[in-house]
Structure formats: C-alpha cells, structure tokens
Design an enzyme around this catalytic site. Sequence first.
Site, PDB file in Angstrom:
ATOM      1  N   ASP A  11       0.890  -1.161   0.000  1.00 55.53           N
ATOM      2  CA  ASP A  11       0.000   0.000   0.000  1.00 55.53           C
ATOM      3  C   ASP A  11       0.929   1.212   0.000  1.00 55.53           C
ATOM      4  O   ASP A  11       1.613   1.472   0.979  1.00 55.53           O
ATOM      5  CB  ASP A  11      -0.866  -0.050   1.266  1.00 55.53           C
ATOM      6  CG  ASP A  11      -1.726   1.201   1.447  1.00 55.53           C
ATOM      7  OD1 ASP A  11      -1.561   2.162   0.666  1.00 55.53           O
ATOM      8  OD2 ASP A  11      -2.551   1.202   2.379  1.00 55.53           O
ATOM      9  N   TYR A 233       3.689  -6.644  17.941  1.00 51.82           N
ATOM     10  CA  TYR A 233       2.528  -6.459  17.078  1.00 51.82           C
ATOM     11  C   TYR A 233       2.782  -5.331  16.089  1.00 51.82           C
ATOM     12  O   TYR A 233       3.099  -4.220  16.473  1.00 51.82           O
ATOM     13  CB  TYR A 233       1.262  -6.158  17.897  1.00 51.82           C
ATOM     14  CG  TYR A 233       0.090  -6.287  16.982  1.00 51.82           C
ATOM     15  CD1 TYR A 233      -0.476  -7.531  16.746  1.00 51.82           C
ATOM     16  CD2 TYR A 233      -0.372  -5.202  16.268  1.00 51.82           C
ATOM     17  CE1 TYR A 233      -1.484  -7.685  15.832  1.00 51.82           C
ATOM     18  CE2 TYR A 233      -1.383  -5.341  15.356  1.00 51.82           C
ATOM     19  CZ  TYR A 233      -1.937  -6.587  15.140  1.00 51.82           C
ATOM     20  OH  TYR A 233      -2.932  -6.720  14.219  1.00 51.82           O
ATOM     21  N   LYS A 236      -1.877  -5.176  10.549  1.00 48.73           N
ATOM     22  CA  LYS A 236      -2.444  -6.105   9.576  1.00 48.73           C
ATOM     23  C   LYS A 236      -1.632  -6.084   8.293  1.00 48.73           C
ATOM     24  O   LYS A 236      -1.079  -5.076   7.897  1.00 48.73           O
ATOM     25  CB  LYS A 236      -3.895  -5.713   9.286  1.00 48.73           C
ATOM     26  CG  LYS A 236      -4.787  -5.762  10.519  1.00 48.73           C
ATOM     27  CD  LYS A 236      -5.099  -7.183  10.934  1.00 48.73           C
ATOM     28  CE  LYS A 236      -5.792  -7.238  12.275  1.00 48.73           C
ATOM     29  NZ  LYS A 236      -4.859  -7.145  13.416  1.00 48.73           N
TER      30      LYS A 236
HETATM   31  C1  F6R Z   1      -7.495  -0.831   8.181  1.00 47.53           C
HETATM   32  C2  F6R Z   1      -7.291   0.473   7.557  1.00 47.53           C
HETATM   33  C3  F6R Z   1      -8.229   1.588   7.885  1.00 47.53           C
HETATM   34  C4  F6R Z   1      -7.562   2.605   8.799  1.00 47.53           C
HETATM   35  C5  F6R Z   1      -8.535   3.717   9.200  1.00 47.53           C
HETATM   36  C6  F6R Z   1      -7.878   4.805  10.068  1.00 47.53           C
HETATM   37  O1  F6R Z   1      -6.499  -1.718   7.825  1.00 47.53           O
HETATM   38  O2  F6R Z   1      -6.371   0.677   6.820  1.00 47.53           O
HETATM   39  O3  F6R Z   1      -9.418   1.117   8.429  1.00 47.53           O
HETATM   40  O4  F6R Z   1      -7.070   1.976   9.925  1.00 47.53           O
HETATM   41  O5  F6R Z   1      -9.048   4.365   8.056  1.00 47.53           O
HETATM   42  O6  F6R Z   1      -6.768   5.272   9.412  1.00 47.53           O
HETATM   43  P1  F6R Z   1      -5.858   6.471   9.963  1.00 47.53           P
HETATM   44  O7  F6R Z   1      -5.444   6.110  11.349  1.00 47.53           O
HETATM   45  O8  F6R Z   1      -4.727   6.522   9.005  1.00 47.53           O
HETATM   46  O9  F6R Z   1      -6.708   7.703   9.924  1.00 47.53           O
HETATM   47 MG    MG Z   2      -3.876   2.246   3.270  1.00 43.75          MG
HETATM   48 MG    MG Z   3      -4.743  -2.410   2.439  1.00 47.44          MG
END
Ligand code: F6R
Ligand code: MG
Ligand code: MG
Length: 369
Positions: A11, A233, A236
């Site tokens: 990503d 940890y 994901k």
């Molecule tokens: C799960 C994922 C999203 C982010 C969520 C918060 O793997 O990528 O659900 O965790 O959008 O993202 P931030 O903390 O970057 O605002």
């Molecule tokens: Mg992302």
């Molecule tokens: Mg992803």
Amino acid sequence: MKTTISMIKADVGGFPGHVSVHPELMKIAEEMLAKAKKEKKITDYFVGKCGDDLNLILSHTKGVDNKEIHSLAWDVFKAGTEVAKKLKLYGAGQDLLSDAFSGNIRGMGPGVAELEFPERKSEPIICFMMDKTDPGAFNLPVYRMFADPFNTPGLVIDPTMQGGFRFEVYDTVQGRKITFKTPEEMYSMLAFVGSRSRYVIKRVYPGPGNKVPENEAVCCVSTEKLSQIAGQYVGKDDPVAIVRAQSGLPAVGEVLEPFSFPHLVAGWMRGSHQGPLMPCSMEQATPTRLDGPPRVVALGFQLADGKLVGPFDIFADVAYDYTRQKANKIAEYMRRHGPFEPHRLPEEDLEYTNLPKLQEKFKDRFSKI
Ligand code: F6R
Ligand code: MG
Ligand code: MG
C-alpha cells in the site's frame, strides 16, 4: 526450465483514504513493468489491485527471493510513492518501512508470496489478494482446499490425492515453524491454525503419490510483517497467496469453494474488528463500509512458458452473489455490536488502541474489590 511466480504487494497510497488504488499508481506500475518485460528482466506481469493495495504479479526464471526481481518491485513501489505524494494520496509510501533497499524485500514492508516449479503440461494458477485483513485469514480456506473432504471431493475420489498434503505453519509470536501432515495430523494442526492471529499457514506441499513432487510447494501465502518482527505487534498485512490447481492438486473449483462461505476474519476498520470476508471482483474490491468489509479477489491464469494467460477475474461470477449478500448481512449484524467484542478484537490483537493510556490514566481510581 523452471518458472517463478512472484506476487509482491504494498500500500503506497490510498484513494480516498484507504479505499482504492488511484489509476495513476496503476499506470506507473504498468509502464515500469512493461519496460522490464521488454528488457527481458521478467517474462510477463500483471498489475492488480485490491482495496488500497497495489499488487504486482511477476513471472520470471530467476527463482524465489531473487535480488533483481525484489529490487524491480521496490523501484515500482518507490515510483508509486512519488506519484502518491504528488497527488497527496492517503498514507503515501506507508508500507515502505525503510529508505534503503538491501537486496530482499522481505521485512521491508511489502508482502511477498512466491512459487518456483517446472510448468506442467497445463498449469492453472489462482492469485488471491485480500484487503483489510491479515495472513491468518487464509488459514480456513487453505485448510479446506487441501485437507477437507467436504470441500474437496478430490481428496476422496482422486487416487493421486489420497496421500494428502503437508502444511508449513509459522508461529508468528515465537518466530518458529512446523510442518503438519494431513490427514494423519489434521486434528493437531487444527488446534494450532484455529488460532489464526498467531499460527499462519505459509506453504502447502503434496503428500506421497501425488503427480507433483513432494518438495514442490503448491501454495504460498505472504506473511511478511508478522513473521519478520516476531513477538511484536506490527499491524495487519493485507495478504496475498498463489495456489496451483488441477491434476492431483485441488481443482480450480475446489480452490475457490472455501470462499463461498464469508468467514469471519480480523481486520476491517483500524485493523481492530472481526468481519466477514467478502469475495468480489477487482473492480468491486473497494472497502467503503466502515473501511470494509474485508475483501478477497481471485485472479485465474494459465501459464504458457512463463506467459501469464489471463487474468480471469473469478469472483465477478454471479455464483458469488449469494455469498456477497450473506457477507453484507453478517457485516450488518457484527456492526450492531459497536465497540463490544467479538466485533472489536480482543485487547492483544488491536491494531490501534488507547487502552494502555486509559489504564495509566485511571490506575489510581481502581480500588480492591
Ligand atoms: C485498516 C485500515 C483503515 C484505517 C482507518 C484509520 O487496515 O487501513 O481502516 O485503519 O481508516 O486510518 P488512519 O489512522 O490513518 O486515519
Ligand atoms: Mg492504506
Ligand atoms: Mg490495504
């Protein structure tokens, strides 16, 4: 001559938020890989996407863990990051954990699944890509493909499959691995791989009597971050996997059948929730509802001397409409739990948590019961 299939994904910027890959990122990857193909650095390629993950599917003759191939993928992700920065895409370069490439992409952020084998007379392969979940999401379907006779009739009626399969399983907490043989050790293996946040199936090998030699892996799952940084940890992984099919291996339909059940996986919003895994086409792999529900895409290819004939976007088929409906119903049901388990993951599996801070803040307000 052996063919190697390398699936390398990262990503490097989402659009909008963590929903999808911007067409400009697909374009730069396409251009760079077309050039590499022209220069004969790779035999063939396909640029795929699943949610916010850019997936490079490469065929070549250089074997697994090859420096040139990994560095090509790294360069594509670096160039993609530059495009992502220009467009201010979300989380530009988020999966590139280091600035310096050391020769192997493992442990540097991107996910990798690779198989090397001599092509059979006909070689169907399925490339799976998942988003908003982790490698443990492959445990149930891979177990069912290769070890569950209620999923795979071939285990019962194809004499070349009677010897079963061997599963290489990683313990991501202690950084060690073990091999189980099915059907003999099926119950013991399930005791481990049922704990999918810790034990993940990495590879599958044929058992004795199969037409494919016992030392030739027929399935490989990416497990990068989790296995590299054992005991800590790190979030994901949004995993990928390659599975070879037919002629003594599970048929294409047997490889796909486990995904007709939208099983609960860890991930979804903030990598911290259980939700159903929804099979869908590459174009439908746009996790929007609460950044989900988690998705799986399956691209089918036939190999012809390293040429990737395809892809056939398998889960676009109407046969998965029912599974998608069911996944939506389960998503709705799980959502109603809000911040409560089992929708929210148990404390130790949370990707984002302010629990330690809260525990600190309130520690003096606790008194003995
Ligand atoms: C799960 C994922 C999203 C982010 C969520 C918060 O793997 O990528 O659900 O965790 O959008 O993202 P931030 O903390 O970057 O605002
Ligand atoms: Mg992302
Ligand atoms: Mg992803």
